[in-house]
Design an enzyme around this catalytic site. Structure first.
Site, PDB file in Angstrom:
ATOM      1  N   GLY A  69      42.582  58.111  98.394  1.00 23.23           N
ATOM      2  CA  GLY A  69      43.027  57.922  97.005  1.00 23.23           C
ATOM      3  C   GLY A  69      42.749  59.134  96.147  1.00 23.23           C
ATOM      4  O   GLY A  69      42.173  60.134  96.612  1.00 23.23           O
ATOM      5  N   GLY A 122      45.412  49.865  97.085  1.00 22.10           N
ATOM      6  CA  GLY A 122      46.489  50.384  96.245  1.00 22.10           C
ATOM      7  C   GLY A 122      47.202  51.558  96.909  1.00 22.10           C
ATOM      8  O   GLY A 122      48.382  51.800  96.679  1.00 22.10           O
ATOM      9  N   ASP A 126      34.264  55.889  99.031  1.00 18.57           N
ATOM     10  CA  ASP A 126      35.655  55.508  98.787  1.00 18.57           C
ATOM     11  C   ASP A 126      35.815  55.000  97.353  1.00 18.57           C
ATOM     12  O   ASP A 126      34.842  54.609  96.706  1.00 18.57           O
ATOM     13  CB  ASP A 126      36.076  54.417  99.795  1.00 18.57           C
ATOM     14  CG  ASP A 126      37.602  54.273  99.903  1.00 18.57           C
ATOM     15  OD1 ASP A 126      38.327  54.988  99.185  1.00 18.57           O
ATOM     16  OD2 ASP A 126      38.046  53.441 100.702  1.00 18.57           O
ATOM     17  N   GLU A 163      40.331  51.708 105.912  1.00 15.51           N
ATOM     18  CA  GLU A 163      39.177  51.779 105.004  1.00 15.51           C
ATOM     19  C   GLU A 163      38.130  50.737 105.392  1.00 15.51           C
ATOM     20  O   GLU A 163      36.928  51.023 105.414  1.00 15.51           O
ATOM     21  CB  GLU A 163      39.640  51.565 103.560  1.00 15.51           C
ATOM     22  CG  GLU A 163      40.464  52.730 103.029  1.00 15.51           C
ATOM     23  CD  GLU A 163      41.060  52.486 101.663  1.00 15.51           C
ATOM     24  OE1 GLU A 163      41.411  53.476 101.012  1.00 15.51           O
ATOM     25  OE2 GLU A 163      41.195  51.327 101.241  1.00 15.51           O
TER      26      GLU A 163
HETATM   27  C1  5RP Z   1      43.571  53.164  98.900  1.00 17.78           C
HETATM   28  C2  5RP Z   1      42.484  52.586  98.061  1.00 17.78           C
HETATM   29  C3  5RP Z   1      41.955  53.431  96.953  1.00 17.78           C
HETATM   30  O1  5RP Z   1      40.582  53.588  97.122  1.00 17.78           O
HETATM   31  C4  5RP Z   1      42.238  52.746  95.652  1.00 17.78           C
HETATM   32  O2  5RP Z   1      43.635  52.487  95.580  1.00 17.78           O
HETATM   33  C5  5RP Z   1      41.797  53.596  94.465  1.00 17.78           C
HETATM   34  O3  5RP Z   1      42.601  54.735  94.411  1.00 17.78           O
HETATM   35  P1  5RP Z   1      42.487  55.793  93.241  1.00 17.78           P
HETATM   36  O4  5RP Z   1      41.192  56.502  93.431  1.00 17.78           O
HETATM   37  O5  5RP Z   1      43.684  56.687  93.434  1.00 17.78           O
HETATM   38  O6  5RP Z   1      42.545  55.062  91.936  1.00 17.78           O
HETATM   39  O7  5RP Z   1      42.012  51.500  98.260  1.00 17.78           O
HETATM   40  O8  5RP Z   1      44.062  52.237  99.825  1.00 17.78           O
END
Ligand code: 5RP
Length: 223
Positions: free
Chosen positions: A29, A96, A81, A103
């Site tokens: 992300g 997202g 993460d 993950e």
């Molecule tokens: C990807 C994820 C990301 O950690 C999550 O969507 C947050 O993303 P960002 O740091 O771009 O806001 O779960 O699958």
């Protein structure tokens, strides 16, 4: 401070959790991208990383950080993460970026999950963000009916009119309308529905620590 600056702040702060000499678990992300950029400054002091997506692997390798296959290594000390939502107990919604399955695998292989997020991600109850669920395509309509019976609305994630495919070649259902007051029970139940690969509620693999980027600096929440 902009959201981008907050992400950079927590990405940098996460370096203190990286154990020198070891292999670090790396998520996916825009927030993790900031962490990867910061990690490059100490790449000579770690063995390398286990990555949760093709996108993170490419970024790590481009910066000269060795990427190990998860099957080549044992337990990792730490997994870093982001999250789409995190609550006061460290339970999260993730996926997202469609990387939820890998993950969760790397998180399960790690002793400690350190979540990095800007303060917009902190919620009282999970559920404002649609819950991503990686699914086998032939099960989508039946799973949509199962979510409807719970009060949710499930839609196949699309991009340019086509179903988004994960790094594992599967589809994503995004489920809205579920206020998640018992994430542990919800994750356990949905995970055993036939056709579900992974549900994007991380309750059994919750965060041990959240580094939250706020206007007044990094706030550390320990669970
Ligand atoms: C990807 C994820 C990301 O950690 C999550 O969507 C947050 O993303 P960002 O740091 O771009 O806001 O779960 O699958």
């Amino acid at each position: 401070m902009t959201q981008d600056e907050l992400k950079a702040l927590v990405g940098q702060a996460a370096l203190q959790y990286v154990v020198p000499g070891e292999i670090v678990g790396v998520g996916t992300g825009s927030t993790v991208n900031k962490f990867i950029d910061a990690l490059a400054t100490m790449k000579d002091r770690i063995q390398g990383a286990v990555s949760s997506s093709n996108a993170s692997t490419e970024r790590l390798q481009a910066l000269g950080i060795k990427v190990f296959d998860a099957n080549e290594v044992g337990e990792l000390a730490v997994y870093i993460d982001g999250a789409d939502e995190i609550d006061g107990s460290g339970f999260m919604i993730k996926g997202g970026g469609a990387a939820l399955t890998r993950e969760k695998i790397v998180a399960a292989q790690s002793r400690r999950f350190v979540c990095i997020a800007d303060e917009s991600k902190l919620v009282d109850v999970l559920g404002r963000f649609p819950v991503p669920v990686e699914v086998i395509a032939m099960a989508t309509q039946r799973l949509a009916r199962q979510f409807a019976a719970m009060g949710g609305t499930a839609r196949v994630r699309l991009k340019d009119g086509r179903a988004v495919l994960t790094d594992n070649g599967q589809q994503i259902l995004d489920v809205t309308g579920l206020r998640n007051t018992d994430p542990l029970a919800f994750e356990s139940e949905v995970n055993q529905w036939p056709g579900v690969v992974t549900v994007g509620v991380f309750a059994h693999q919750k965060a041990a620590v959240c580094l939250l980027g706020t206007a007044s600096g990094v706030k550390t929440l320990a669970y």
